[in-house]
Write an enzyme that holds these catalytic residues in place. Structure first.
Site, PDB file in Angstrom:
ATOM      1  CG  ASN A  61     -33.025-101.546  84.505  1.00  0.00           C
ATOM      2  OD1 ASN A  61     -32.516-100.782  83.695  1.00  0.00           O
ATOM      3  ND2 ASN A  61     -34.213-102.060  84.335  1.00  0.00           N
ATOM      4  CD  GLU A 107     -38.406 -98.161  74.681  1.00  0.00           C
ATOM      5  OE1 GLU A 107     -39.249 -98.535  75.522  1.00  0.00           O
ATOM      6  OE2 GLU A 107     -38.572 -98.311  73.465  1.00  0.00           O
ATOM      7  CB  CYS A 139     -38.955-100.413  82.566  1.00  0.00           C
ATOM      8  SG  CYS A 139     -38.584-101.611  81.278  1.00  0.00           S
ATOM      9  CD  GLU A 151     -34.745 -99.000  72.553  1.00  0.00           C
ATOM     10  OE1 GLU A 151     -34.715 -99.914  73.390  1.00  0.00           O
ATOM     11  OE2 GLU A 151     -33.887 -98.101  72.490  1.00  0.00           O
TER      12      GLU A 151
HETATM   13  P1  NAD Z   1     -32.314 -92.178  85.199  1.00  0.00           P
HETATM   14  O1  NAD Z   1     -33.307 -91.469  84.360  1.00  0.00           O
HETATM   15  O2  NAD Z   1     -31.937 -91.567  86.498  1.00  0.00           O
HETATM   16  O3  NAD Z   1     -30.943 -92.364  84.399  1.00  0.00           O
HETATM   17  C1  NAD Z   1     -30.889 -92.992  83.149  1.00  0.00           C
HETATM   18  C2  NAD Z   1     -29.681 -92.481  82.397  1.00  0.00           C
HETATM   19  O4  NAD Z   1     -29.867 -91.087  82.134  1.00  0.00           O
HETATM   20  C3  NAD Z   1     -28.363 -92.589  83.171  1.00  0.00           C
HETATM   21  O5  NAD Z   1     -27.323 -92.906  82.280  1.00  0.00           O
HETATM   22  C4  NAD Z   1     -28.188 -91.193  83.739  1.00  0.00           C
HETATM   23  O6  NAD Z   1     -26.851 -90.867  84.030  1.00  0.00           O
HETATM   24  C5  NAD Z   1     -28.727 -90.356  82.580  1.00  0.00           C
HETATM   25  N1  NAD Z   1     -29.172 -89.009  82.960  1.00  0.00           N
HETATM   26  C6  NAD Z   1     -29.711 -88.613  84.143  1.00  0.00           C
HETATM   27  N2  NAD Z   1     -29.970 -87.278  84.101  1.00  0.00           N
HETATM   28  C7  NAD Z   1     -29.600 -86.846  82.869  1.00  0.00           C
HETATM   29  C8  NAD Z   1     -29.625 -85.566  82.230  1.00  0.00           C
HETATM   30  N3  NAD Z   1     -30.085 -84.475  82.841  1.00  0.00           N
HETATM   31  N4  NAD Z   1     -29.179 -85.476  80.957  1.00  0.00           N
HETATM   32  C9  NAD Z   1     -28.728 -86.588  80.301  1.00  0.00           C
HETATM   33  N5  NAD Z   1     -28.654 -87.808  80.875  1.00  0.00           N
HETATM   34  C10 NAD Z   1     -29.096 -87.937  82.141  1.00  0.00           C
HETATM   35  O7  NAD Z   1     -32.844 -93.666  85.391  1.00  0.00           O
HETATM   36  P2  NAD Z   1     -32.176 -94.867  86.209  1.00  0.00           P
HETATM   37  O8  NAD Z   1     -32.431 -94.659  87.659  1.00  0.00           O
HETATM   38  O9  NAD Z   1     -30.773 -95.069  85.755  1.00  0.00           O
HETATM   39  O10 NAD Z   1     -33.027 -96.098  85.662  1.00  0.00           O
HETATM   40  C11 NAD Z   1     -34.251 -96.471  86.173  1.00  0.00           C
HETATM   41  C12 NAD Z   1     -35.377 -95.973  85.293  1.00  0.00           C
HETATM   42  O11 NAD Z   1     -35.225 -96.472  83.975  1.00  0.00           O
HETATM   43  C13 NAD Z   1     -36.727 -96.500  85.754  1.00  0.00           C
HETATM   44  O12 NAD Z   1     -37.666 -95.455  85.720  1.00  0.00           O
HETATM   45  C14 NAD Z   1     -37.079 -97.557  84.737  1.00  0.00           C
HETATM   46  O13 NAD Z   1     -38.448 -97.811  84.605  1.00  0.00           O
HETATM   47  C15 NAD Z   1     -36.478 -96.984  83.499  1.00  0.00           C
HETATM   48  N6  NAD Z   1     -36.264 -98.037  82.488  1.00  0.00           N
HETATM   49  C16 NAD Z   1     -37.077 -98.062  81.404  1.00  0.00           C
HETATM   50  C17 NAD Z   1     -36.939 -99.080  80.456  1.00  0.00           C
HETATM   51  C18 NAD Z   1     -37.854 -99.155  79.252  1.00  0.00           C
HETATM   52  O14 NAD Z   1     -37.506 -99.863  78.308  1.00  0.00           O
HETATM   53  N7  NAD Z   1     -38.992 -98.493  79.243  1.00  0.00           N
HETATM   54  C19 NAD Z   1     -35.954-100.056  80.616  1.00  0.00           C
HETATM   55  C20 NAD Z   1     -35.135 -99.990  81.737  1.00  0.00           C
HETATM   56  C21 NAD Z   1     -35.297 -98.970  82.677  1.00  0.00           C
END
Ligand code: NAD
Length: 489
Positions: free
Chosen positions: A151, A249, A283, A461
């Site tokens: 995102n 995060e 997020c 962070e």
């Molecule tokens: P996601 O958890 O599906 O993926 C995030 C990353 O993790 C990607 O690079 C993905 O390829 C990797 N990943 C997925 N499964 C994995 C595994 N088993 N092992 C290692 N890596 C793996 O999330 P998304 O759909 O890409 O992003 C959206 C989510 O991110 C939302 O829940 C959002 O709230 C959260 N987010 C949080 C913050 C924060 O600062 N708190 C900021 C931005 C987004």
């Protein structure tokens, strides 16, 4: 179209995994094609990283010299701001102005951690014996796995790479499948700024294959993750087995509270931006709105009018507020949530459909949507939608309001709109969240720590202290008047 190389241990080369594409979410055209990393690429990147961070030329380098690399990267980002903004918008469909803000924030993050390098140091704990001095020093952890979502990639990548490099580590970045471009471009800029080979690798690919292999690798000594809560939980299990640290995060379902004395104009603008900027794919999106019954009608009229003014369109055009969602599958998931809200008794006040404009039909567009008539127990109030959907709940009792706002597995952020700062502080204190915005929303500062309560995350962070999350503490005892310890005589 020529395939993009990936960056493995300081070398640009074709990934050895499956073919993957970056598509522009505005019309689904392929922006770039590349082969993802495979397990051999992971192995090569980790071995190169482990060698690179241990190299005496890097390990013994004073931190203010590492800072010069970050300062160069910051300058390069600023020089290439239009190119990077364009790339970010192509990669994930974020509207131009927001993408530009993120690029600038990445430059600021690199500059901030360069400055932290200049001032951060060890400690001299109070002496407990006159002939003994103890020093508390900080050393790098080693190889860091940085895993980021789609995102806001340039900002989340830099929030991990900059402190990790400033602290003297090596970083292997695994960007989201949908958005490899900006991460590869960042690697190019770090290389151009003189970062020694091996200290940064960028391995695009599937999380369940490349990300999983990376975090499980024995030489990886910390996981720095931003993404969904379920993925974060899986990574925390892996980290626990390896006895390594994680910073997580994660997701959110942030409450925004408009009290009866709020400035309606101020609050309506803030709420609109808080949920609909980035199409709600944030997020910290203010996705649960609690409005005092006393001002519900005028407030909702103003909020609705402002939301109707939002321009939906090609995110590369500067005036557009609402671009496409990241993928067709993600838009389907948002549509399912809206249908579920209706099935649970909700009514659509605004939006709730795919825009009818013929020029938008190739992209993953969805109207900004406002839903009323539900309680906080509804699925759309409890689950993260990660889209342009706002659910509004009226309230009149402050104690109940606090209970409801806190009734969530998440605890990332909250917003409060009121002219009464005493009341705002008390409310801020009572909310179980990592960040509270009062009469503002979704503003960030690299010098202010950010992170979640409850299932929204672990660790923080940003801020000076975040450098130490990438270091381990070592205590050194120094005998000032060494004498034999005659214990065995
Ligand atoms: P996601 O958890 O599906 O993926 C995030 C990353 O993790 C990607 O690079 C993905 O390829 C990797 N990943 C997925 N499964 C994995 C595994 N088993 N092992 C290692 N890596 C793996 O999330 P998304 O759909 O890409 O992003 C959206 C989510 O991110 C939302 O829940 C959002 O709230 C959260 N987010 C949080 C913050 C924060 O600062 N708190 C900021 C931005 C987004």
């Amino acid at each position: 179209m020529k395939k993009l190389d990936i960056f493995v241990g300081g070398k640009w080369q074709q990934g050895r995994g499956n073919e993957m594409h970056s598509r522009f979410p505005g019309d689904q055209h392929i922006v770039a094609t590349l082969n993802s990393a495979n397990l051999e690429d992971v192995e090569d990147a980790v071995l190169a990283a482990d060698k690179a961070w241990r190299a005496p030329s890097w390990r013994s380098q004073p931190s203010h010299q590492r800072a010069t690399i970050l300062l160069k990267v910051s300058a390069l980002i600023e020089e290439r701001i239009d190119e990077l903004t364009h790339l970010q918008t192509l990669d994930n469909g974020k509207p131009w102005a927001e993408a530009r803000g993120l690029v600038m924030s990445a430059a600021a993050t690199a500059r901030y951690f360069a400055a932290v390098c200049e001032v951060s140091g060890g400690e001299l704990p109070p002496r407990r014996q006159s002939d003994m001095m103890t020093l508390s020093t900080y050393q790098p952890v080693g190889v860091i796995a940085a895993i980021t979502p789609w995102n806001s990639p340039i900002a989340s990548d830099m929030q991990k790479i900059a402190p990790a490099i400033a602290a003297g580590n090596a970083v292997i970045l695994k960007p989201a499948e949908a958005t490899p471009l900006i991460s590869l471009k960042l690697a190019e800029l770090f290389e151009q700024a003189g970062l020694p080979a091996g200290l940064l690798s960028v391995l695009p690919g599937k999380g369940s294959i490349v990300g999983d292999a990376l975090v499980r690798h024995p030489l990886v000594r910390k996981i720095s993750f931003t993404g969904g809560t379920n993925t974060g939980r899986q990574l925390a299990h892996i980290a626990a087995d390896k006895l390594i640290t994680t910073s997580l995060e994660l997701g959110g379902k942030s409450p925004t509270i408009v009290l009866e004395d709020a400035d309606i104009e101020l609050a309506a603008h803030g709420v609109c931006y808080g949920i609909f900027s980035s199409m709600g794919q944030a997020c910290i999106a203010g996705s649960r709105l609690f409005v005092a019954k006393a001002i519900y009608k005028p407030f909702m009229e103003r909020l609705t009018a402002l939301t109707q003014q939002l321009i939906i369109g090609d995110p590369r055009q500067e005036r557009v507020h609402i671009g496409p969602l990241i993928t067709p599958a993600h838009r389907e998931s948002v549509i399912r949530y809206v249908t579920q809200a209706i099935n649970e008794g909700g009514t659509i006040r605004l939006g709730g459909e795919i825009p009818s404009d013929p020029s938008l039909q190739e992209g993953n567009y969805y109207q900004p949507t406002i839903i009323e008539g539900l309680t906080n127990q509804a699925s759309v109030c409890q689950e993260e939608i990660f889209g342009p959907v706002l659910v509004v709940i009226p309230f009149d009792d402050e104690a109940e309001l606090i209970d409801e706002a806190n009734d969530s597995i998440y605890g990332l952020a909250a917003g409060i709109w009121t002219k009464d700062y005493t009341r705002a502080f008390k409310l801020a204190d009572a909310l179980d969240v990592g960040t509270v915005w009062i009469n503002t929303y979704k503003v960030f500062s690299i010098s202010t720590p950010f992170g979640g309560f409850k299932e929204s995350g672990l660790g923080r962070e940003k801020g000076i202290e975040s450098l130490k999350a990438y270091m381990q503490q070592k205590s050194i005892f120094l005998a000032l008047n060494p004498q034999p310890n005659r214990w065995c005589e």
